[in-house]
Design an enzyme around this catalytic site. Structure first.
Site, mmCIF file in Angstrom:
data_model
loop_
_atom_site.group_PDB
_atom_site.id
_atom_site.type_symbol
_atom_site.label_atom_id
_atom_site.label_comp_id
_atom_site.label_asym_id
_atom_site.label_seq_id
_atom_site.Cartn_x
_atom_site.Cartn_y
_atom_site.Cartn_z
ATOM 1 N N CYS A 1 1.068 7.148 -0.602
ATOM 2 C CA CYS A 1 1.477 5.844 -0.862
ATOM 3 C C CYS A 1 3.061 5.796 -1.058
ATOM 4 O O CYS A 1 3.436 6.375 -2.018
ATOM 5 C CB CYS A 1 0.428 5.421 -2.005
ATOM 6 S SG CYS A 1 1.038 3.572 -2.366
ATOM 7 N N ARG B 1 -1.810 0.547 6.872
ATOM 8 C CA ARG B 1 -2.463 1.591 7.292
ATOM 9 C C ARG B 1 -4.034 1.678 6.484
ATOM 10 O O ARG B 1 -4.904 2.543 6.798
ATOM 11 C CB ARG B 1 -1.882 2.975 7.178
ATOM 12 C CG ARG B 1 -0.686 3.173 8.138
ATOM 13 C CD ARG B 1 0.337 4.472 7.766
ATOM 14 N NE ARG B 1 0.422 4.298 6.495
ATOM 15 C CZ ARG B 1 1.447 5.227 5.973
ATOM 16 N NH1 ARG B 1 1.573 6.263 6.585
ATOM 17 N NH2 ARG B 1 1.928 5.234 4.567
ATOM 18 N N CYS C 1 -4.134 -1.124 -1.540
ATOM 19 C CA CYS C 1 -2.545 -1.220 -1.359
ATOM 20 C C CYS C 1 -2.428 -2.057 -0.216
ATOM 21 O O CYS C 1 -3.123 -2.101 0.726
ATOM 22 C CB CYS C 1 -2.057 0.350 -1.161
ATOM 23 S SG CYS C 1 -0.427 0.365 -0.926
ATOM 24 N N HIS D 1 -4.551 5.224 -1.994
ATOM 25 C CA HIS D 1 -4.254 6.102 -0.676
ATOM 26 C C HIS D 1 -3.386 7.155 -0.823
ATOM 27 O O HIS D 1 -2.313 7.064 -1.569
ATOM 28 C CB HIS D 1 -4.120 5.025 0.566
ATOM 29 C CG HIS D 1 -3.025 4.696 0.426
ATOM 30 N ND1 HIS D 1 -1.806 5.151 1.413
ATOM 31 C CD2 HIS D 1 -2.305 3.523 -0.119
ATOM 32 C CE1 HIS D 1 -0.696 4.508 1.266
ATOM 33 N NE2 HIS D 1 -0.967 3.465 0.502
ATOM 34 N N ASP E 1 -0.228 -1.653 1.976
ATOM 35 C CA ASP E 1 -0.187 -0.536 3.223
ATOM 36 C C ASP E 1 -0.840 -1.232 4.562
ATOM 37 O O ASP E 1 -2.051 -1.125 4.373
ATOM 38 C CB ASP E 1 -0.350 0.666 2.808
ATOM 39 C CG ASP E 1 0.202 1.926 3.731
ATOM 40 O OD1 ASP E 1 -0.078 1.714 4.783
ATOM 41 O OD2 ASP E 1 0.989 2.537 3.326
HETATM 42 CO CO CO Z 1 0.013 2.356 -0.895
#
Ligand code: CO
Length: 213
Positions: free
Chosen positions: A110, A55, A51, A107, A53
């Site tokens: 998400c 993080r 992803c 994750h 993302d």
């Molecule tokens: Co995500």
């Protein structure tokens, strides 16, 4: 003038260049040949599809240095059969770099998966998230009786498993297996609350292991 200094910072992002310098210097101090060696070739064993993302940074959470992992990231780690971007990464990784492992890593928590569960307009991205809404529809029976957060966790996991199948269904992976290449496709999930990865036990290493295609 103070204002000008601020503007310059906005235009140049100097602090990021400072951090980059410090990072390169630290690596160079430890291993003066590191960059020279790596500049000659990359031979990563892993393709990471994760992803976007912020993080969930592949190299950092695997504690791997540059050169060890080939990376493709998009919102909610989706592999779509018409996505030339993702397919090009996959083809290059499998056919040129000859990676031995493709890791689909989702994750928990998400935002993309969460948005796909919501009944509201998010704009253009809803067309992308449609693929995840489809995963929920394919598995509708598994969601009965679950509360919102359980549903989100489950869909984050099922989305990974579905994307493993999508990778395995590409001509790229099928052809690799047909010519006897050693290639495994893994489904993992990362917990943003504690930094721990979990194997979803969805690994496929040959055409025979695909239930249906
Ligand atoms: Co995500």
């Amino acid at each position: 003038m103070e204002g000008e200094g601020g503007n310059r910072e906005l235009k140049t992002l100097q602090h990021l260049f400072d951090k980059n310098r410090a990072w390169a210097t630290a690596i160079n101090d430890k291993d003066p040949e590191f960059f020279a060696r790596l500049s000659k070739q990359q031979t990563p064993e892993y393709l990471w599809i994760g992803c976007s993302d912020s993080r969930v940074p592949a190299n950092q959470l695997l504690d791997l240095p540059p050169g060890e992992v080939f990376v493709h990231r998009n919102i909610a780690n989706v592999v779509v059969h018409t996505d030339l971007n993702c397919l090009s990464v996959l083809q290059y990784a499998v056919e040129v770099l000859k990676v031995k492992h493709v890791i689909i890593c989702g994750h928990y928590g998400c935002g993309g998966v969460k948005a796909s569960l919501e009944d509201q307009d998010h704009g253009l991205i809803d067309n992308w998230l449609r693929h995840i809404a489809d995963v929920r529809r394919f598995n509708a029976d598994k969601f009965a009786g679950l509360d919102e957060s359980q549903q989100l966790d489950l869909l984050c996991e099922l989305n990974v498993v579905e994307q493993v199948k999508n990778v395995c269904g590409t001509t790229i992976v099928k052809n690799a297996w047909a010519r006897g290449a050693e290639l495994s496709v893994h489904g993992w999930i990362y917990n943003i609350k504690n930094g721990i990865l979990k194997d979803l036990d969805a690994c496929i290493s040959s055409s025979d292991q695909l239930e249906d295609n």
